[in-house]
Motif scaffolding. Structure first.
Motif, PDB file in Angstrom:
ATOM      1  N   THR A  67      80.881 -56.456  38.741  1.00  0.00           N
ATOM      2  CA  THR A  67      81.292 -56.907  40.070  1.00  0.00           C
ATOM      3  C   THR A  67      82.632 -56.311  40.471  1.00  0.00           C
ATOM      4  N   GLY A 271      80.586 -54.546  45.798  1.00  0.00           N
ATOM      5  CA  GLY A 271      80.826 -55.638  44.868  1.00  0.00           C
ATOM      6  C   GLY A 271      79.582 -56.479  44.653  1.00  0.00           C
ATOM      7  N   LEU A 272      78.823 -56.730  45.731  1.00  0.00           N
ATOM      8  CA  LEU A 272      77.581 -57.486  45.600  1.00  0.00           C
ATOM      9  C   LEU A 272      76.557 -56.716  44.769  1.00  0.00           C
ATOM     10  N   LEU A 275      77.568 -57.081  41.274  1.00  0.00           N
ATOM     11  CA  LEU A 275      77.286 -58.428  40.780  1.00  0.00           C
ATOM     12  C   LEU A 275      75.813 -58.581  40.405  1.00  0.00           C
ATOM     13  N   SER A 279      74.699 -58.981  36.648  1.00  0.00           N
ATOM     14  CA  SER A 279      74.025 -60.206  36.215  1.00  0.00           C
ATOM     15  C   SER A 279      72.792 -59.879  35.385  1.00  0.00           C
TER      16      SER A 279
END
Length: 429
Positions: A67, A271-272, A275, A279
């Motif tokens: 992220t 950033g998304l 992420l 994840s």
């Protein structure tokens, strides 16, 4: 009326500059690899394989690093693109293929630096993208700088840019012939007679230096796999499946890019993406990086079949997230990863219904899958054939690889999806 340059004098000089371009390509690709190691050490405390680094970190930290790395890469792009746009001396082109197809050499210096730094942050923090994109960009940029600095004709300057692209590909993948075919299929759509000698000289120079000073082994060193009669039937199946998956990959990347573009901030956008991919890496550490080390382990029989299917699904999704968010990097190596795991998985799935003699060695189908998937995503089957055979040194598989690439190309081009690097013929009109 000015006197035209003496071609007999200019041509040997061009050859010397082509050789220099090959040396510059090796230097810049090696330097970029070293910088990736520095960023990896800063972000993880480890160097070497990103997958091994991921395994040494707790799951929450993998997601966090992905992220933060994505956000920082987006921040660099956000402010860097504005800085590049204000450059009064900047070249028109930020992309080397666009410049080559237009017959130009004026790559934008600031744009190249910004995209390279952004790519360093993404790749060094585990993004599921290839590192070949910025490496080839830098190789082409150095060639363009050389072309603009020397006294050559416009056509000869363009030849130097083509040399830089070919040498970049050849240096990254230890595949000098594939580098030449790359510019033939993807950069130009043709190779004119005056380009042949300098491009071959440049690619050969980069290949010799890589073999002598960097690493003499193929990029994916693996035991020789057998050529069996069953390979043709399974190659047909692999080509069909990879053709469909290649089309899906291109289509979903386009859809995700459209979805991510609804987020105005590049920092939040990347950033998304980081992420989401990070994840996934919390559960499947093999998601980290471009997939090189996992392909190497797979081709040497070091990964068990059921886990390969899990890695395939996770890596496919992570590549879509990172690429769709706009992270700067390539899709070559992630595409090879998807192809290798697809071919390997198909062999094991077919083994439940067919006798072993009808399926063949799963490692053979992994190699065939790499080439088929690359053909489907790039729409450049000749380059895919040559590149994979060079990278794995499995030239005995030429016939099944050709069959799979042809089928995959035929399937993936039926739905109107734009290939990874666009169409070189259409780009000139």
């Amino acid at each position: 009326m000015p006197k035209p340059p003496d071609r007999a004098v200019r041509t040997p000089v061009l050859w010397l500059y082509a050789v220099l371009t090959g040396l510059l390509a090796v230097a810049v690709t090696s330097g970029f690899r070293a910088l990736i190691g520095v960023v990896e050490w800063i972000s993880t405390g480890h160097t070497g394989s990103l997958v091994e680094a991921a395994r040494l970190l707790p799951p929450w930290q993998r997601a966090l690093i992905g992220t933060v790395g994505g956000a920082l890469a987006g921040l660099v792009l956000s402010y860097g693109n504005r800085w590049a746009a204000r450059d009064p001396q900047g070249g028109r082109y930020s992309d080397y293929l666009a410049a080559a197809r237009a017959g130009a050499v004026d790559l934008n210096d600031r744009s190249t630096w910004v995209r390279s730094v952004s790519a360093l942050l993404s790749v060094g923090s585990g993004a599921s993208i290839g590192r070949e994109g910025p490496m080839i960009q830098l190789s082409a940029w150095l060639a363009s700088r050389l072309a603009r600095a020397v006294a050559l004709s416009p056509e000869q300057r363009r030849v130097l840019l083509i040399c830089g692209i070919a040498c970049g590909i050849g240096s990254v993948y230890h595949a000098p012939i594939a580098g030449v075919v790359f510019v033939l299929e993807l950069a130009l759509g043709f190779l004119s007679a005056p380009m042949v000698a300098p491009v071959l000289m440049a690619a050969a120079t980069a290949g010799i230096v890589n073999h002598t000073l960097i690493d003499p082994a193929p990029l994916y060193a693996m035991p020789a796999v057998p050529l069996e009669s069953s390979n043709l039937g399974m190659a047909l199946a692999v080509g069909l499946v990879c053709g469909g998956m290649g089309w899906l990959m291109l289509d979903w990347v386009d859809r995700l890019r459209g979805a991510f573009k609804r987020i105005d901030s590049l920092t939040l956008r990347l950033g998304l993406g980081g992420l989401l991919a990070g994840s996934l890496s919390a559960f499947v550490p093999e998601v980290w990086g471009n997939g090189f080390s996992t392909i190497s382990h797979l081709l040497n029989g070091q990964i068990l079949w059921p886990w390969v299917l899990v890695i395939l699904a996770a890596k496919f999704a992570a590549t879509l997230f990172n690429t769709g968010s706009g992270a700067v990097g390539g899709m070559f190596t992630p595409t090879l990863f998807v192809g290798a795991t697809t071919g390997f998985s198909l062999a094991h799935i077919a083994g439940y219904w067919l006798p072993p003699d009808a399926v063949g060695d799963p490692l053979t189908l992994a190699v065939i899958g790499m080439s088929a998937m690359l053909s489907a995503v790039t729409h450049a089957p000749l380059m895919a054939i040559v590149m994979v055979l060079e990278m794995t040194n499995q030239f005995q598989l030429s016939v099944p690889v050709m069959l799979a690439c042809g089928v995959a190309h035929a399937i993936s081009t039926q739905f109107g999806t734009q290939p990874m690097y666009g169409n070189p013929i259409e780009a000139r009109h």
